[in-house]
Design an enzyme around this catalytic site. Structure first.
Site, PDB file in Angstrom:
ATOM      1  NE  ARG A  72      -8.825   1.002  -9.290  1.00  0.00           N
ATOM      2  CZ  ARG A  72      -8.870   0.544 -10.518  1.00  0.00           C
ATOM      3  NH1 ARG A  72      -8.619   1.352 -11.538  1.00  0.00           N
ATOM      4  NH2 ARG A  72      -9.159  -0.723 -10.767  1.00  0.00           N
ATOM      5  CG  HIS A 185      -4.626 -11.514 -12.529  1.00  0.00           C
ATOM      6  ND1 HIS A 185      -3.712 -10.588 -13.032  1.00  0.00           N
ATOM      7  CD2 HIS A 185      -5.659 -10.787 -12.033  1.00  0.00           C
ATOM      8  CE1 HIS A 185      -4.181  -9.366 -12.863  1.00  0.00           C
ATOM      9  NE2 HIS A 185      -5.368  -9.440 -12.257  1.00  0.00           N
ATOM     10  CG  HIS A 197     -11.454  -6.230 -17.242  1.00  0.00           C
ATOM     11  ND1 HIS A 197     -10.104  -6.497 -17.281  1.00  0.00           N
ATOM     12  CD2 HIS A 197     -11.711  -5.729 -16.010  1.00  0.00           C
ATOM     13  CE1 HIS A 197      -9.562  -6.163 -16.125  1.00  0.00           C
ATOM     14  NE2 HIS A 197     -10.509  -5.701 -15.332  1.00  0.00           N
ATOM     15  CG  ASP A 267     -10.164 -10.648 -11.352  1.00  0.00           C
ATOM     16  OD1 ASP A 267     -10.541  -9.587 -10.822  1.00  0.00           O
ATOM     17  OD2 ASP A 267      -9.320 -10.681 -12.263  1.00  0.00           O
TER      18      ASP A 267
END
Length: 367
Positions: A72, A185, A197, A267
């Site tokens: 990020r 995950h 997603h 998540d």
């Protein structure tokens, strides 16, 4: 405080608004996750994190900051870390050294990456990065490319043994920097092509196959992992629900069978893979309750602050009502696990970190 603060939220900008402060002060809020939109500079990030701690010192400030394409913060002094696949490639390259030299170099470099990652984030006030990725980089049988484009080079390797040792090395570096870690995950996202997603991936393999391959790192690291994030993937031969909403996966397999005792994060509940349960669309509150009842200690709701934050308020109100109505009871054990992820000691400030011998040595070990 043992009431329990399981909700982690996001904020829209580079500084807190009054609505942000109100939501962060809510007793059910336990943390927040930062994104690139929350970044302008190191000084701004440091000031933002300090303002979050001014609201509540125990709030857990998190970020997805793995290296490669999932990093990020990339400017104003932050080191550009390589994707984890680079360390797997190092493992296989002995160069002119003896057999195994590449594996040892790769582990040393992964530890250095973990230290740099954790130390730089902590110097700005971030408590936890959702790393390392424990997924396997399964190849496509026809093309040789990664089966999963959303995982791909985020994974260390296709061999669970290599993934385990490189992840353990990266976790060691994080711990040296005073930061805990979160393996993801569970039990594995690397075999499915669909991206959770935007879709609901389904992995058709059976439990024995999954435990022998994708889930193997979780068993081998069960005494080391501080936190785990399950996948929004359905494994129908094990359970009809995605792993993050499955008591079979979280309680029977992850905790009872594999021996994991740390914290479990859901998540992102706004992802497509979290919006359908048992064949029907569910609200964020219903998804959160399902995740908590299945064995999650904390639930993430991301990117819902961008148009005023009404979904965040709805989740806070919905879970509060669930407590009043007796649909869900906060667990002291979950709150203890959340607090165990907070740093135990102060971090070095940025300038002090830059001058430190440990940091300079770690930079030299990066590929």
């Amino acid at each position: 405080m043992d009431f329990g603060a399981p909700i982690s939220i996001d904020i829209a900008g580079t500084a807190l608004t009054e609505d942000d402060r109100r939501r962060l002060a809510h007793p059910l809020t336990g943390g927040l996750i930062l994104f690139a939109r929350n970044w302008q500079s190191r000084d701004q990030l440091t000031e933002l994190c300090a303002s979050i701690k001014d609201v509540r010192e125990d709030l857990l400030i998190c970020v997805d900051h793995e290296g490669g394409r999932v990093q990020r913060f990339r400017e104003d002094g932050f080191t550009h870390l390589p994707p984890m696949r680079v360390f797997g490639e190092m493992w296989l390259d002995d160069g002119k050294g003896p057999v195994g030299a590449g594996a040892l170099r790769a582990q040393d470099a992964a530890s250095a990456a973990g230290y740099v990652l954790g130390a730089e984030l902590r110097a700005c006030g971030v408590d936890l990065s959702f790393a390392p990725v424990l997924d396997l980089d399964w190849p496509d049988g026809r093309t040789g490319a990664s089966r999963s484009s959303v995982i791909g080079d985020r994974a260390f390797h296709s061999d669970a043994r290599v993934v385990t040792l490189l992840a353990k090395s990266l976790m060691h570096g994080l711990l040296r920097a005073g930061m805990q870690h979160c393996g993801k995950h569970f039990p594995g996202h690397g075999y499915v092509r669909a991206d959770s997603h935007v879709d609901i991936p389904v992995d058709p393999r059976g439990l024995r196959t999954l435990l022998a391959a994708d889930a193997a790192p979780y068993g081998w690291l069960s005494s080391t992992l501080a936190a785990v994030m399950p996948a929004h993937v359905i494994y129908p031969k094990v359970d009809a629900r995605p792993a993050g909403f499955s008591r079979v996966w979280l309680e029977d397999i992850l905790r009872a069978r594999l021996g994991f005792t740390g914290a479990v994060f859901s998540d992102d509940l706004s992802m497509a893979g979290a919006r359908m349960l048992d064949g029907r669309a569910v609200s964020h509150t219903e998804a959160a309750l399902a995740a908590l009842e299945a064995g999650c200690d904390l639930v993430l709701l991301c990117n819902q602050s961008l148009e005023g934050g009404a979904p965040i308020d709805a989740l806070l109100d919905g879970l509060s009502e669930a407590v009043v109505r007796g649909r869900w009871s906060p667990r002291g054990a979950s709150e203890a696990r959340r607090r165990s992820l907070l740093p135990a000691a102060p971090a070095l400030e940025w300038d002090e970190l830059m001058r430190s011998e440990a940091y300079q040595h770690a930079l030299e070990r990066l590929p």
